[in-house]
Design a protein around this motif. Sequence first.
Motif, PDB file in Angstrom:
ATOM      1  N   LYS A   1      36.380  25.645  40.093  1.00 38.99           N
ATOM      2  CA  LYS A   1      36.937  25.643  38.712  1.00 38.99           C
ATOM      3  C   LYS A   1      37.804  26.630  38.519  1.00 38.99           C
ATOM      4  CE  LYS A   1      34.607  26.751  34.477  1.00 38.99           C
ATOM      5  NZ  LYS A   1      33.276  27.384  33.899  1.00 38.99           N
ATOM      6  N   VAL A   2      38.896  26.322  38.049  1.00 40.77           N
ATOM      7  CA  VAL A   2      39.989  27.195  37.836  1.00 40.77           C
ATOM      8  C   VAL A   2      40.597  27.279  36.439  1.00 40.77           C
ATOM      9  CG1 VAL A   2      42.298  27.937  38.723  1.00 40.77           C
ATOM     10  CG2 VAL A   2      40.960  26.755  40.234  1.00 40.77           C
ATOM     11  N   GLY A   3      40.695  28.260  35.635  1.00 35.37           N
ATOM     12  CA  GLY A   3      41.184  28.633  34.402  1.00 35.37           C
ATOM     13  C   GLY A   3      42.583  29.057  34.787  1.00 35.37           C
ATOM     14  N   VAL A   4      43.616  28.519  34.071  1.00 35.37           N
ATOM     15  CA  VAL A   4      45.129  28.837  34.102  1.00 35.37           C
ATOM     16  C   VAL A   4      45.405  29.605  32.723  1.00 35.37           C
ATOM     17  CG1 VAL A   4      47.468  28.024  34.368  1.00 35.37           C
ATOM     18  CG2 VAL A   4      45.105  26.988  35.968  1.00 35.37           C
ATOM     19  N   PHE A   5      45.763  30.879  32.929  1.00 36.42           N
ATOM     20  CA  PHE A   5      45.811  31.531  31.636  1.00 36.42           C
ATOM     21  C   PHE A   5      47.541  31.965  31.412  1.00 36.42           C
ATOM     22  CE2 PHE A   5      41.722  32.008  32.979  1.00 36.42           C
ATOM     23  CZ  PHE A   5      40.910  31.705  31.949  1.00 36.42           C
ATOM     24  N   VAL A   6      48.071  31.637  30.387  1.00 33.39           N
ATOM     25  CA  VAL A   6      49.440  31.371  30.483  1.00 33.39           C
ATOM     26  C   VAL A   6      50.105  32.351  29.683  1.00 33.39           C
ATOM     27  CG1 VAL A   6      51.792  30.101  30.061  1.00 33.39           C
ATOM     28  CG2 VAL A   6      49.575  29.036  30.911  1.00 33.39           C
ATOM     29  N   GLY A   7      51.121  33.092  29.871  1.00 34.90           N
ATOM     30  CA  GLY A   7      51.973  33.946  28.957  1.00 34.90           C
ATOM     31  C   GLY A   7      53.308  33.423  28.980  1.00 34.90           C
TER      32      GLY A   7
ATOM     33  N   GLU B   1      52.317  22.052  35.636  1.00 32.40           N
ATOM     34  CA  GLU B   1      52.647  21.427  36.876  1.00 32.40           C
ATOM     35  C   GLU B   1      51.122  22.011  37.794  1.00 32.40           C
ATOM     36  OE1 GLU B   1      54.922  19.264  38.191  1.00 32.40           O
ATOM     37  OE2 GLU B   1      55.578  19.016  35.970  1.00 32.40           O
ATOM     38  N   VAL B   2      50.891  23.033  37.697  1.00 34.24           N
ATOM     39  CA  VAL B   2      49.959  23.819  38.528  1.00 34.24           C
ATOM     40  C   VAL B   2      48.614  23.131  38.101  1.00 34.24           C
ATOM     41  CG1 VAL B   2      48.427  25.601  38.684  1.00 34.24           C
ATOM     42  CG2 VAL B   2      51.036  25.940  38.925  1.00 34.24           C
ATOM     43  N   VAL B   3      48.380  23.118  36.806  1.00 35.32           N
ATOM     44  CA  VAL B   3      47.119  22.423  36.506  1.00 35.32           C
ATOM     45  C   VAL B   3      46.903  20.884  36.895  1.00 35.32           C
ATOM     46  CG1 VAL B   3      45.739  21.434  34.356  1.00 35.32           C
ATOM     47  CG2 VAL B   3      46.723  23.803  34.571  1.00 35.32           C
TER      48      VAL B   3
ATOM     49  N   ASP C   1      34.248  31.970  39.140  1.00 33.58           N
ATOM     50  CA  ASP C   1      35.032  30.966  39.692  1.00 33.58           C
ATOM     51  C   ASP C   1      36.438  31.531  39.878  1.00 33.58           C
ATOM     52  OD1 ASP C   1      33.178  28.738  39.101  1.00 33.58           O
ATOM     53  OD2 ASP C   1      33.254  29.391  36.898  1.00 33.58           O
ATOM     54  N   ALA C   2      37.548  30.957  39.421  1.00 30.59           N
ATOM     55  CA  ALA C   2      38.801  31.362  39.889  1.00 30.59           C
ATOM     56  C   ALA C   2      39.672  31.285  38.474  1.00 30.59           C
ATOM     57  CB  ALA C   2      39.252  30.362  40.778  1.00 30.59           C
ATOM     58  N   ALA C   3      40.397  32.107  38.536  1.00 32.54           N
ATOM     59  CA  ALA C   3      41.517  32.466  37.358  1.00 32.54           C
ATOM     60  C   ALA C   3      42.943  32.436  37.896  1.00 32.54           C
ATOM     61  CB  ALA C   3      41.030  33.511  36.471  1.00 32.54           C
ATOM     62  N   LEU C   4      44.059  31.948  37.409  1.00 30.24           N
ATOM     63  CA  LEU C   4      45.247  31.916  37.566  1.00 30.24           C
ATOM     64  C   LEU C   4      45.982  32.475  36.253  1.00 30.24           C
ATOM     65  CD1 LEU C   4      47.283  31.652  39.836  1.00 30.24           C
ATOM     66  CD2 LEU C   4      47.298  29.179  39.413  1.00 30.24           C
TER      67      LEU C   4
ATOM     68  N   GLY D   1      44.433  34.630  41.004  1.00 29.89           N
ATOM     69  CA  GLY D   1      45.934  34.535  41.566  1.00 29.89           C
ATOM     70  C   GLY D   1      46.849  35.050  40.340  1.00 29.89           C
ATOM     71  N   VAL D   2      47.989  35.573  40.609  1.00 31.81           N
ATOM     72  CA  VAL D   2      48.965  35.848  39.592  1.00 31.81           C
ATOM     73  C   VAL D   2      50.351  35.338  39.941  1.00 31.81           C
ATOM     74  CG1 VAL D   2      50.221  37.697  38.235  1.00 31.81           C
ATOM     75  CG2 VAL D   2      47.833  38.012  38.654  1.00 31.81           C
ATOM     76  N   ILE D   3      50.875  34.633  39.227  1.00 26.84           N
ATOM     77  CA  ILE D   3      52.323  34.156  39.286  1.00 26.84           C
ATOM     78  C   ILE D   3      53.331  34.672  38.109  1.00 26.84           C
ATOM     79  CG2 ILE D   3      53.919  32.158  39.224  1.00 26.84           C
ATOM     80  CD1 ILE D   3      51.631  30.607  40.113  1.00 26.84           C
ATOM     81  N   SER D   4      54.180  35.501  38.676  1.00 27.64           N
ATOM     82  CA  SER D   4      54.855  36.497  37.555  1.00 27.64           C
ATOM     83  C   SER D   4      56.285  36.091  37.584  1.00 27.64           C
ATOM     84  CB  SER D   4      54.773  38.068  37.876  1.00 27.64           C
ATOM     85  OG  SER D   4      55.379  38.666  37.000  1.00 27.64           O
ATOM     86  N   MET D   5      56.534  35.740  36.632  1.00 29.21           N
ATOM     87  CA  MET D   5      58.246  35.288  36.459  1.00 29.21           C
ATOM     88  C   MET D   5      59.083  36.483  35.687  1.00 29.21           C
ATOM     89  SD  MET D   5      57.234  31.450  35.296  1.00 29.21           S
ATOM     90  CE  MET D   5      58.950  30.607  35.290  1.00 29.21           C
ATOM     91  N   GLY D   6      60.235  36.650  36.240  1.00 29.25           N
ATOM     92  CA  GLY D   6      60.844  37.695  35.516  1.00 29.25           C
ATOM     93  C   GLY D   6      62.436  37.563  36.172  1.00 29.25           C
ATOM     94  N   ASP D   7      63.201  38.595  35.828  1.00 25.91           N
ATOM     95  CA  ASP D   7      64.738  38.573  36.084  1.00 25.91           C
ATOM     96  C   ASP D   7      65.094  40.022  36.503  1.00 25.91           C
ATOM     97  OD1 ASP D   7      67.612  38.901  35.961  1.00 25.91           O
ATOM     98  OD2 ASP D   7      67.639  37.398  34.117  1.00 25.91           O
ATOM     99  N   SER D   8      65.420  39.939  38.009  1.00 27.59           N
ATOM    100  CA  SER D   8      65.815  41.351  38.560  1.00 27.59           C
ATOM    101  C   SER D   8      66.947  42.174  38.100  1.00 27.59           C
ATOM    102  CB  SER D   8      65.801  41.118  40.271  1.00 27.59           C
ATOM    103  OG  SER D   8      66.910  40.255  40.661  1.00 27.59           O
ATOM    104  N   SER D   9      67.637  41.429  37.262  1.00 25.59           N
ATOM    105  CA  SER D   9      68.831  42.187  36.683  1.00 25.59           C
ATOM    106  C   SER D   9      68.505  43.251  35.697  1.00 25.59           C
ATOM    107  CB  SER D   9      69.776  41.046  36.192  1.00 25.59           C
ATOM    108  OG  SER D   9      69.191  40.461  35.062  1.00 25.59           O
ATOM    109  N   TYR D  10      67.218  42.886  35.178  1.00 25.19           N
ATOM    110  CA  TYR D  10      66.656  43.905  34.170  1.00 25.19           C
ATOM    111  C   TYR D  10      66.282  45.305  34.746  1.00 25.19           C
ATOM    112  CZ  TYR D  10      66.864  40.597  30.482  1.00 25.19           C
ATOM    113  OH  TYR D  10      67.191  39.692  29.474  1.00 25.19           O
ATOM    114  N   GLY D  11      66.229  45.552  36.161  1.00 26.58           N
ATOM    115  CA  GLY D  11      65.758  46.758  36.827  1.00 26.58           C
ATOM    116  C   GLY D  11      64.562  46.307  37.556  1.00 26.58           C
ATOM    117  N   GLU D  12      64.545  47.102  38.430  1.00 30.39           N
ATOM    118  CA  GLU D  12      62.808  47.316  39.351  1.00 30.39           C
ATOM    119  C   GLU D  12      61.742  47.462  38.533  1.00 30.39           C
ATOM    120  OE1 GLU D  12      61.265  49.240  43.272  1.00 30.39           O
ATOM    121  OE2 GLU D  12      63.199  48.873  43.320  1.00 30.39           O
ATOM    122  N   GLU D  13      61.759  48.292  37.720  1.00 35.09           N
ATOM    123  CA  GLU D  13      60.792  48.884  36.774  1.00 35.09           C
ATOM    124  C   GLU D  13      60.304  47.745  35.816  1.00 35.09           C
ATOM    125  OE1 GLU D  13      60.615  52.658  35.061  1.00 35.09           O
ATOM    126  OE2 GLU D  13      61.394  53.727  36.922  1.00 35.09           O
TER     127      GLU D  13
END
Length: 151
Positions: free
Chosen positions: A3-9, A21-23, A50-53, A88-100
């Motif tokens: 049982k997996v809850g998928v929590f989106v930002g 797509e994941v769901v 259970d599990a959360a993503l 689990g965590v899937i994180s989307m970003g843009d490295s051009s904004y800097g490492e921090e």
Amino acid sequence: MAKVGVFVGSVYGGAEDVAQEVVELLIVRGHVAQLFLEPQIEDFLDYQNDAALVITSTTGQGEIPDNLLPLYQALNEQFPLLTGLEYGVISMGDSSYGEERYCGAGRQFDELLVQLQAKPVNERLDIDACVNFDAQEVVMPWLEQFIERVA
């Protein structure tokens, strides 16, 4: 079967597209999966055994998107121990904004879940928009491992 809850930002819909797509794949594989686009702490706590993503984009300065921020703040304030949660965590970003700032929302969520004693299924997946124009190409192999480990 998990049982997996998928929590989106999501701000512009990219993380939401990935989450849908994941769901779909989780359901096709015989798991129970639900998508939360405006997640509340009660929704999240329903999965504490259970599990959360968490699938999230990152806003300009490395912040958590507005639709996911209330969940993050509630978890941080109430600080429920989540010893039975696999995540689990899937994180989307843009490295051009800097490492921090790069993938800062996912990094913050991952760190909070570790503090709450949840168990990571996979290492956090950071997706760089400068490198991976199609996030699905990176997500699907990672998701296969996630599914295998929570099943």
